[in-house]
Design an enzyme around this catalytic site. Structure first.
Site, short mmCIF file in Angstrom:
data_model
loop_
_atom_site.label_atom_id
_atom_site.label_comp_id
_atom_site.label_asym_id
_atom_site.label_seq_id
_atom_site.Cartn_x
_atom_site.Cartn_y
_atom_site.Cartn_z
N ASP A 32 0.87 -1.18 0.00
CA ASP A 32 0.00 0.00 0.00
C ASP A 32 0.90 1.23 0.00
O ASP A 32 1.52 1.56 1.02
CB ASP A 32 -0.90 0.00 1.25
CG ASP A 32 -1.81 1.22 1.26
OD1 ASP A 32 -1.65 2.10 0.40
OD2 ASP A 32 -2.68 1.27 2.15
N ASN A 85 3.48 4.19 -11.77
CA ASN A 85 2.18 4.29 -12.43
C ASN A 85 1.01 4.36 -11.45
O ASN A 85 0.00 4.99 -11.74
CB ASN A 85 2.01 3.08 -13.36
CG ASN A 85 0.58 2.90 -13.79
OD1 ASN A 85 0.07 3.62 -14.65
ND2 ASN A 85 -0.12 1.95 -13.16
N TYR A 93 -5.44 16.20 -7.03
CA TYR A 93 -4.95 15.33 -8.10
C TYR A 93 -4.03 16.13 -9.04
O TYR A 93 -2.90 15.72 -9.33
CB TYR A 93 -6.13 14.74 -8.87
CG TYR A 93 -5.72 13.80 -9.98
CD1 TYR A 93 -5.26 12.52 -9.69
CD2 TYR A 93 -5.76 14.20 -11.31
CE1 TYR A 93 -4.86 11.66 -10.70
CE2 TYR A 93 -5.37 13.35 -12.33
CZ TYR A 93 -4.92 12.08 -12.02
OH TYR A 93 -4.52 11.23 -13.03
N LYS A 132 0.09 15.71 -9.55
CA LYS A 132 0.67 15.35 -10.85
C LYS A 132 1.63 16.44 -11.33
O LYS A 132 2.61 16.16 -12.03
CB LYS A 132 -0.44 15.11 -11.88
CG LYS A 132 -1.29 13.87 -11.56
CD LYS A 132 -0.46 12.60 -11.56
CE LYS A 132 -1.28 11.33 -11.41
NZ LYS A 132 -0.45 10.13 -11.44
#
Ligand code: NAP
Length: 252
Positions: free
Chosen positions: A62, A89, A158, A162
């Protein structure tokens, strides 16, 4: 041009489904031995590993937990012998309405950062330490169109995670090139996986197709060949570069 990765070992995080699974498949087809990491979906990961045979080693962790990232790297090196290529990924997209419940917003933010940015950071750090005495290695970090175009207000964390991954990768490329280490960013756009399914369910596929230049949505198999190419060494002089794979939805 034939790409032969038969002397290479690759660690793919989040390799059991979606983009990661297509990457694992493509690396094995190119001859590589692959550490297939998964978190929860043991069924999907082991089905893929069984299908692909003894070129695949299953690894569970995890990545929201820092110590699990460090353990994953140690186990990957132990089980694969060494690692030539790291593909970060695994990722989460947590929708978090910007409403007054700041505690929920904050815990969503922290979970997103832990999986999407801290885990790749820790794995990159471990990879650099492993690559340096070996004379080099390659890192491929899966960012997103959201890093450049921005995302919806519910996905601020998010997009920020990124964007951070882009800066991390560029720094690695500039900092460790003379150690033989190349680092690349792959920035997918909307890609048909479970992560994208909520959006398709909510807005419909036509809405997503209208947003892109091509006539069909990107599939995981449309991303995987680029990862094989970047892993091969043929693209090392593009270190630090971002490869956009977004069907022309965002061009810069
Ligand atoms: P997906 O189908 O939702 O798969 C996510 C993967 O991440 C799964 O393999 C999952 O493992 C793993 N993962 C999630 N939380 C984890 C955790 N805490 N620890 C370890 N692994 C964890 O997503 P995808 O669409 O293939 O996305 C792959 C990458 O592409 C992500 O980084 C995503 O941000 C990026 N991306 C996707 C799109 C898109 O439209 N799909 C667009 C741009 C960028 P388990 O299944 O074992 O839980």
């Amino acid at each position: 041009m034939n790409i032969d990765l038969s002397s290479k070992t690759v660690l793919v995080t989040g390799g059991g489904r979606g983009i990661g699974a297509a990457a694992v498949r493509a690396f094995v087809e190119a001859g590589a031995t692959v550490g297939l990491h998964y978190r929860a979906d043991h069924a999907a990961a082991s089905a893929l590993a069984n299908e692909l045979g003894d070129k695949v080693v299953l690894l569970q962790a995890d990545l929201a937990q820092a110590e699990a990232c460090e353990r994953l790297w140690r186990e990957a090196v132990e089980r694969l012998g060494h690692v030539d290529v790291l593909v970060n990924n695994a990722g989460v997209a947590v929708g978090s309405p910007n409403e007054p419940d700041s505690q929920t917003w904050l815990s969503d933010w922290e979970r997103t950062m832990a999986v999407n940015l801290t885990a790749p950071g820790l794995l990159c750090r471990a990879a650099v330490a492993h690559f340096k005495p070996r004379g080099g290695g390659r890192i491929i970090n899966i960012s997103s169109r959201a890093a450049f175009r921005g995302d919806q207000p519910d996905y601020l964390a998010y997009a920020a995670s990124k964007g951070g991954l882009v800066a991390l990768t560029r720094s690695l490329a500039r900092g460790y090139g003379k150690d033989g280490i190349a680092a690349f960013i792959v920035a997918p756009g909307f890609t048909r996986t479970e992560m994208a399914q909520d959006f398709i369910d909510q807005y419909g596929e036509d809405y997503a197709v209208n947003d892109i230049a091509l006539s069909r949505l990107t599939e995981p198999k449309d991303i995987a060949p680029t990862l094989v190419f970047l892993a091969s060494g043929l693209a090392d002089h593009a270190t630090g570069a971002t490869i956009d794979i977004n069907a022309g939805s965002y061009v810069h």
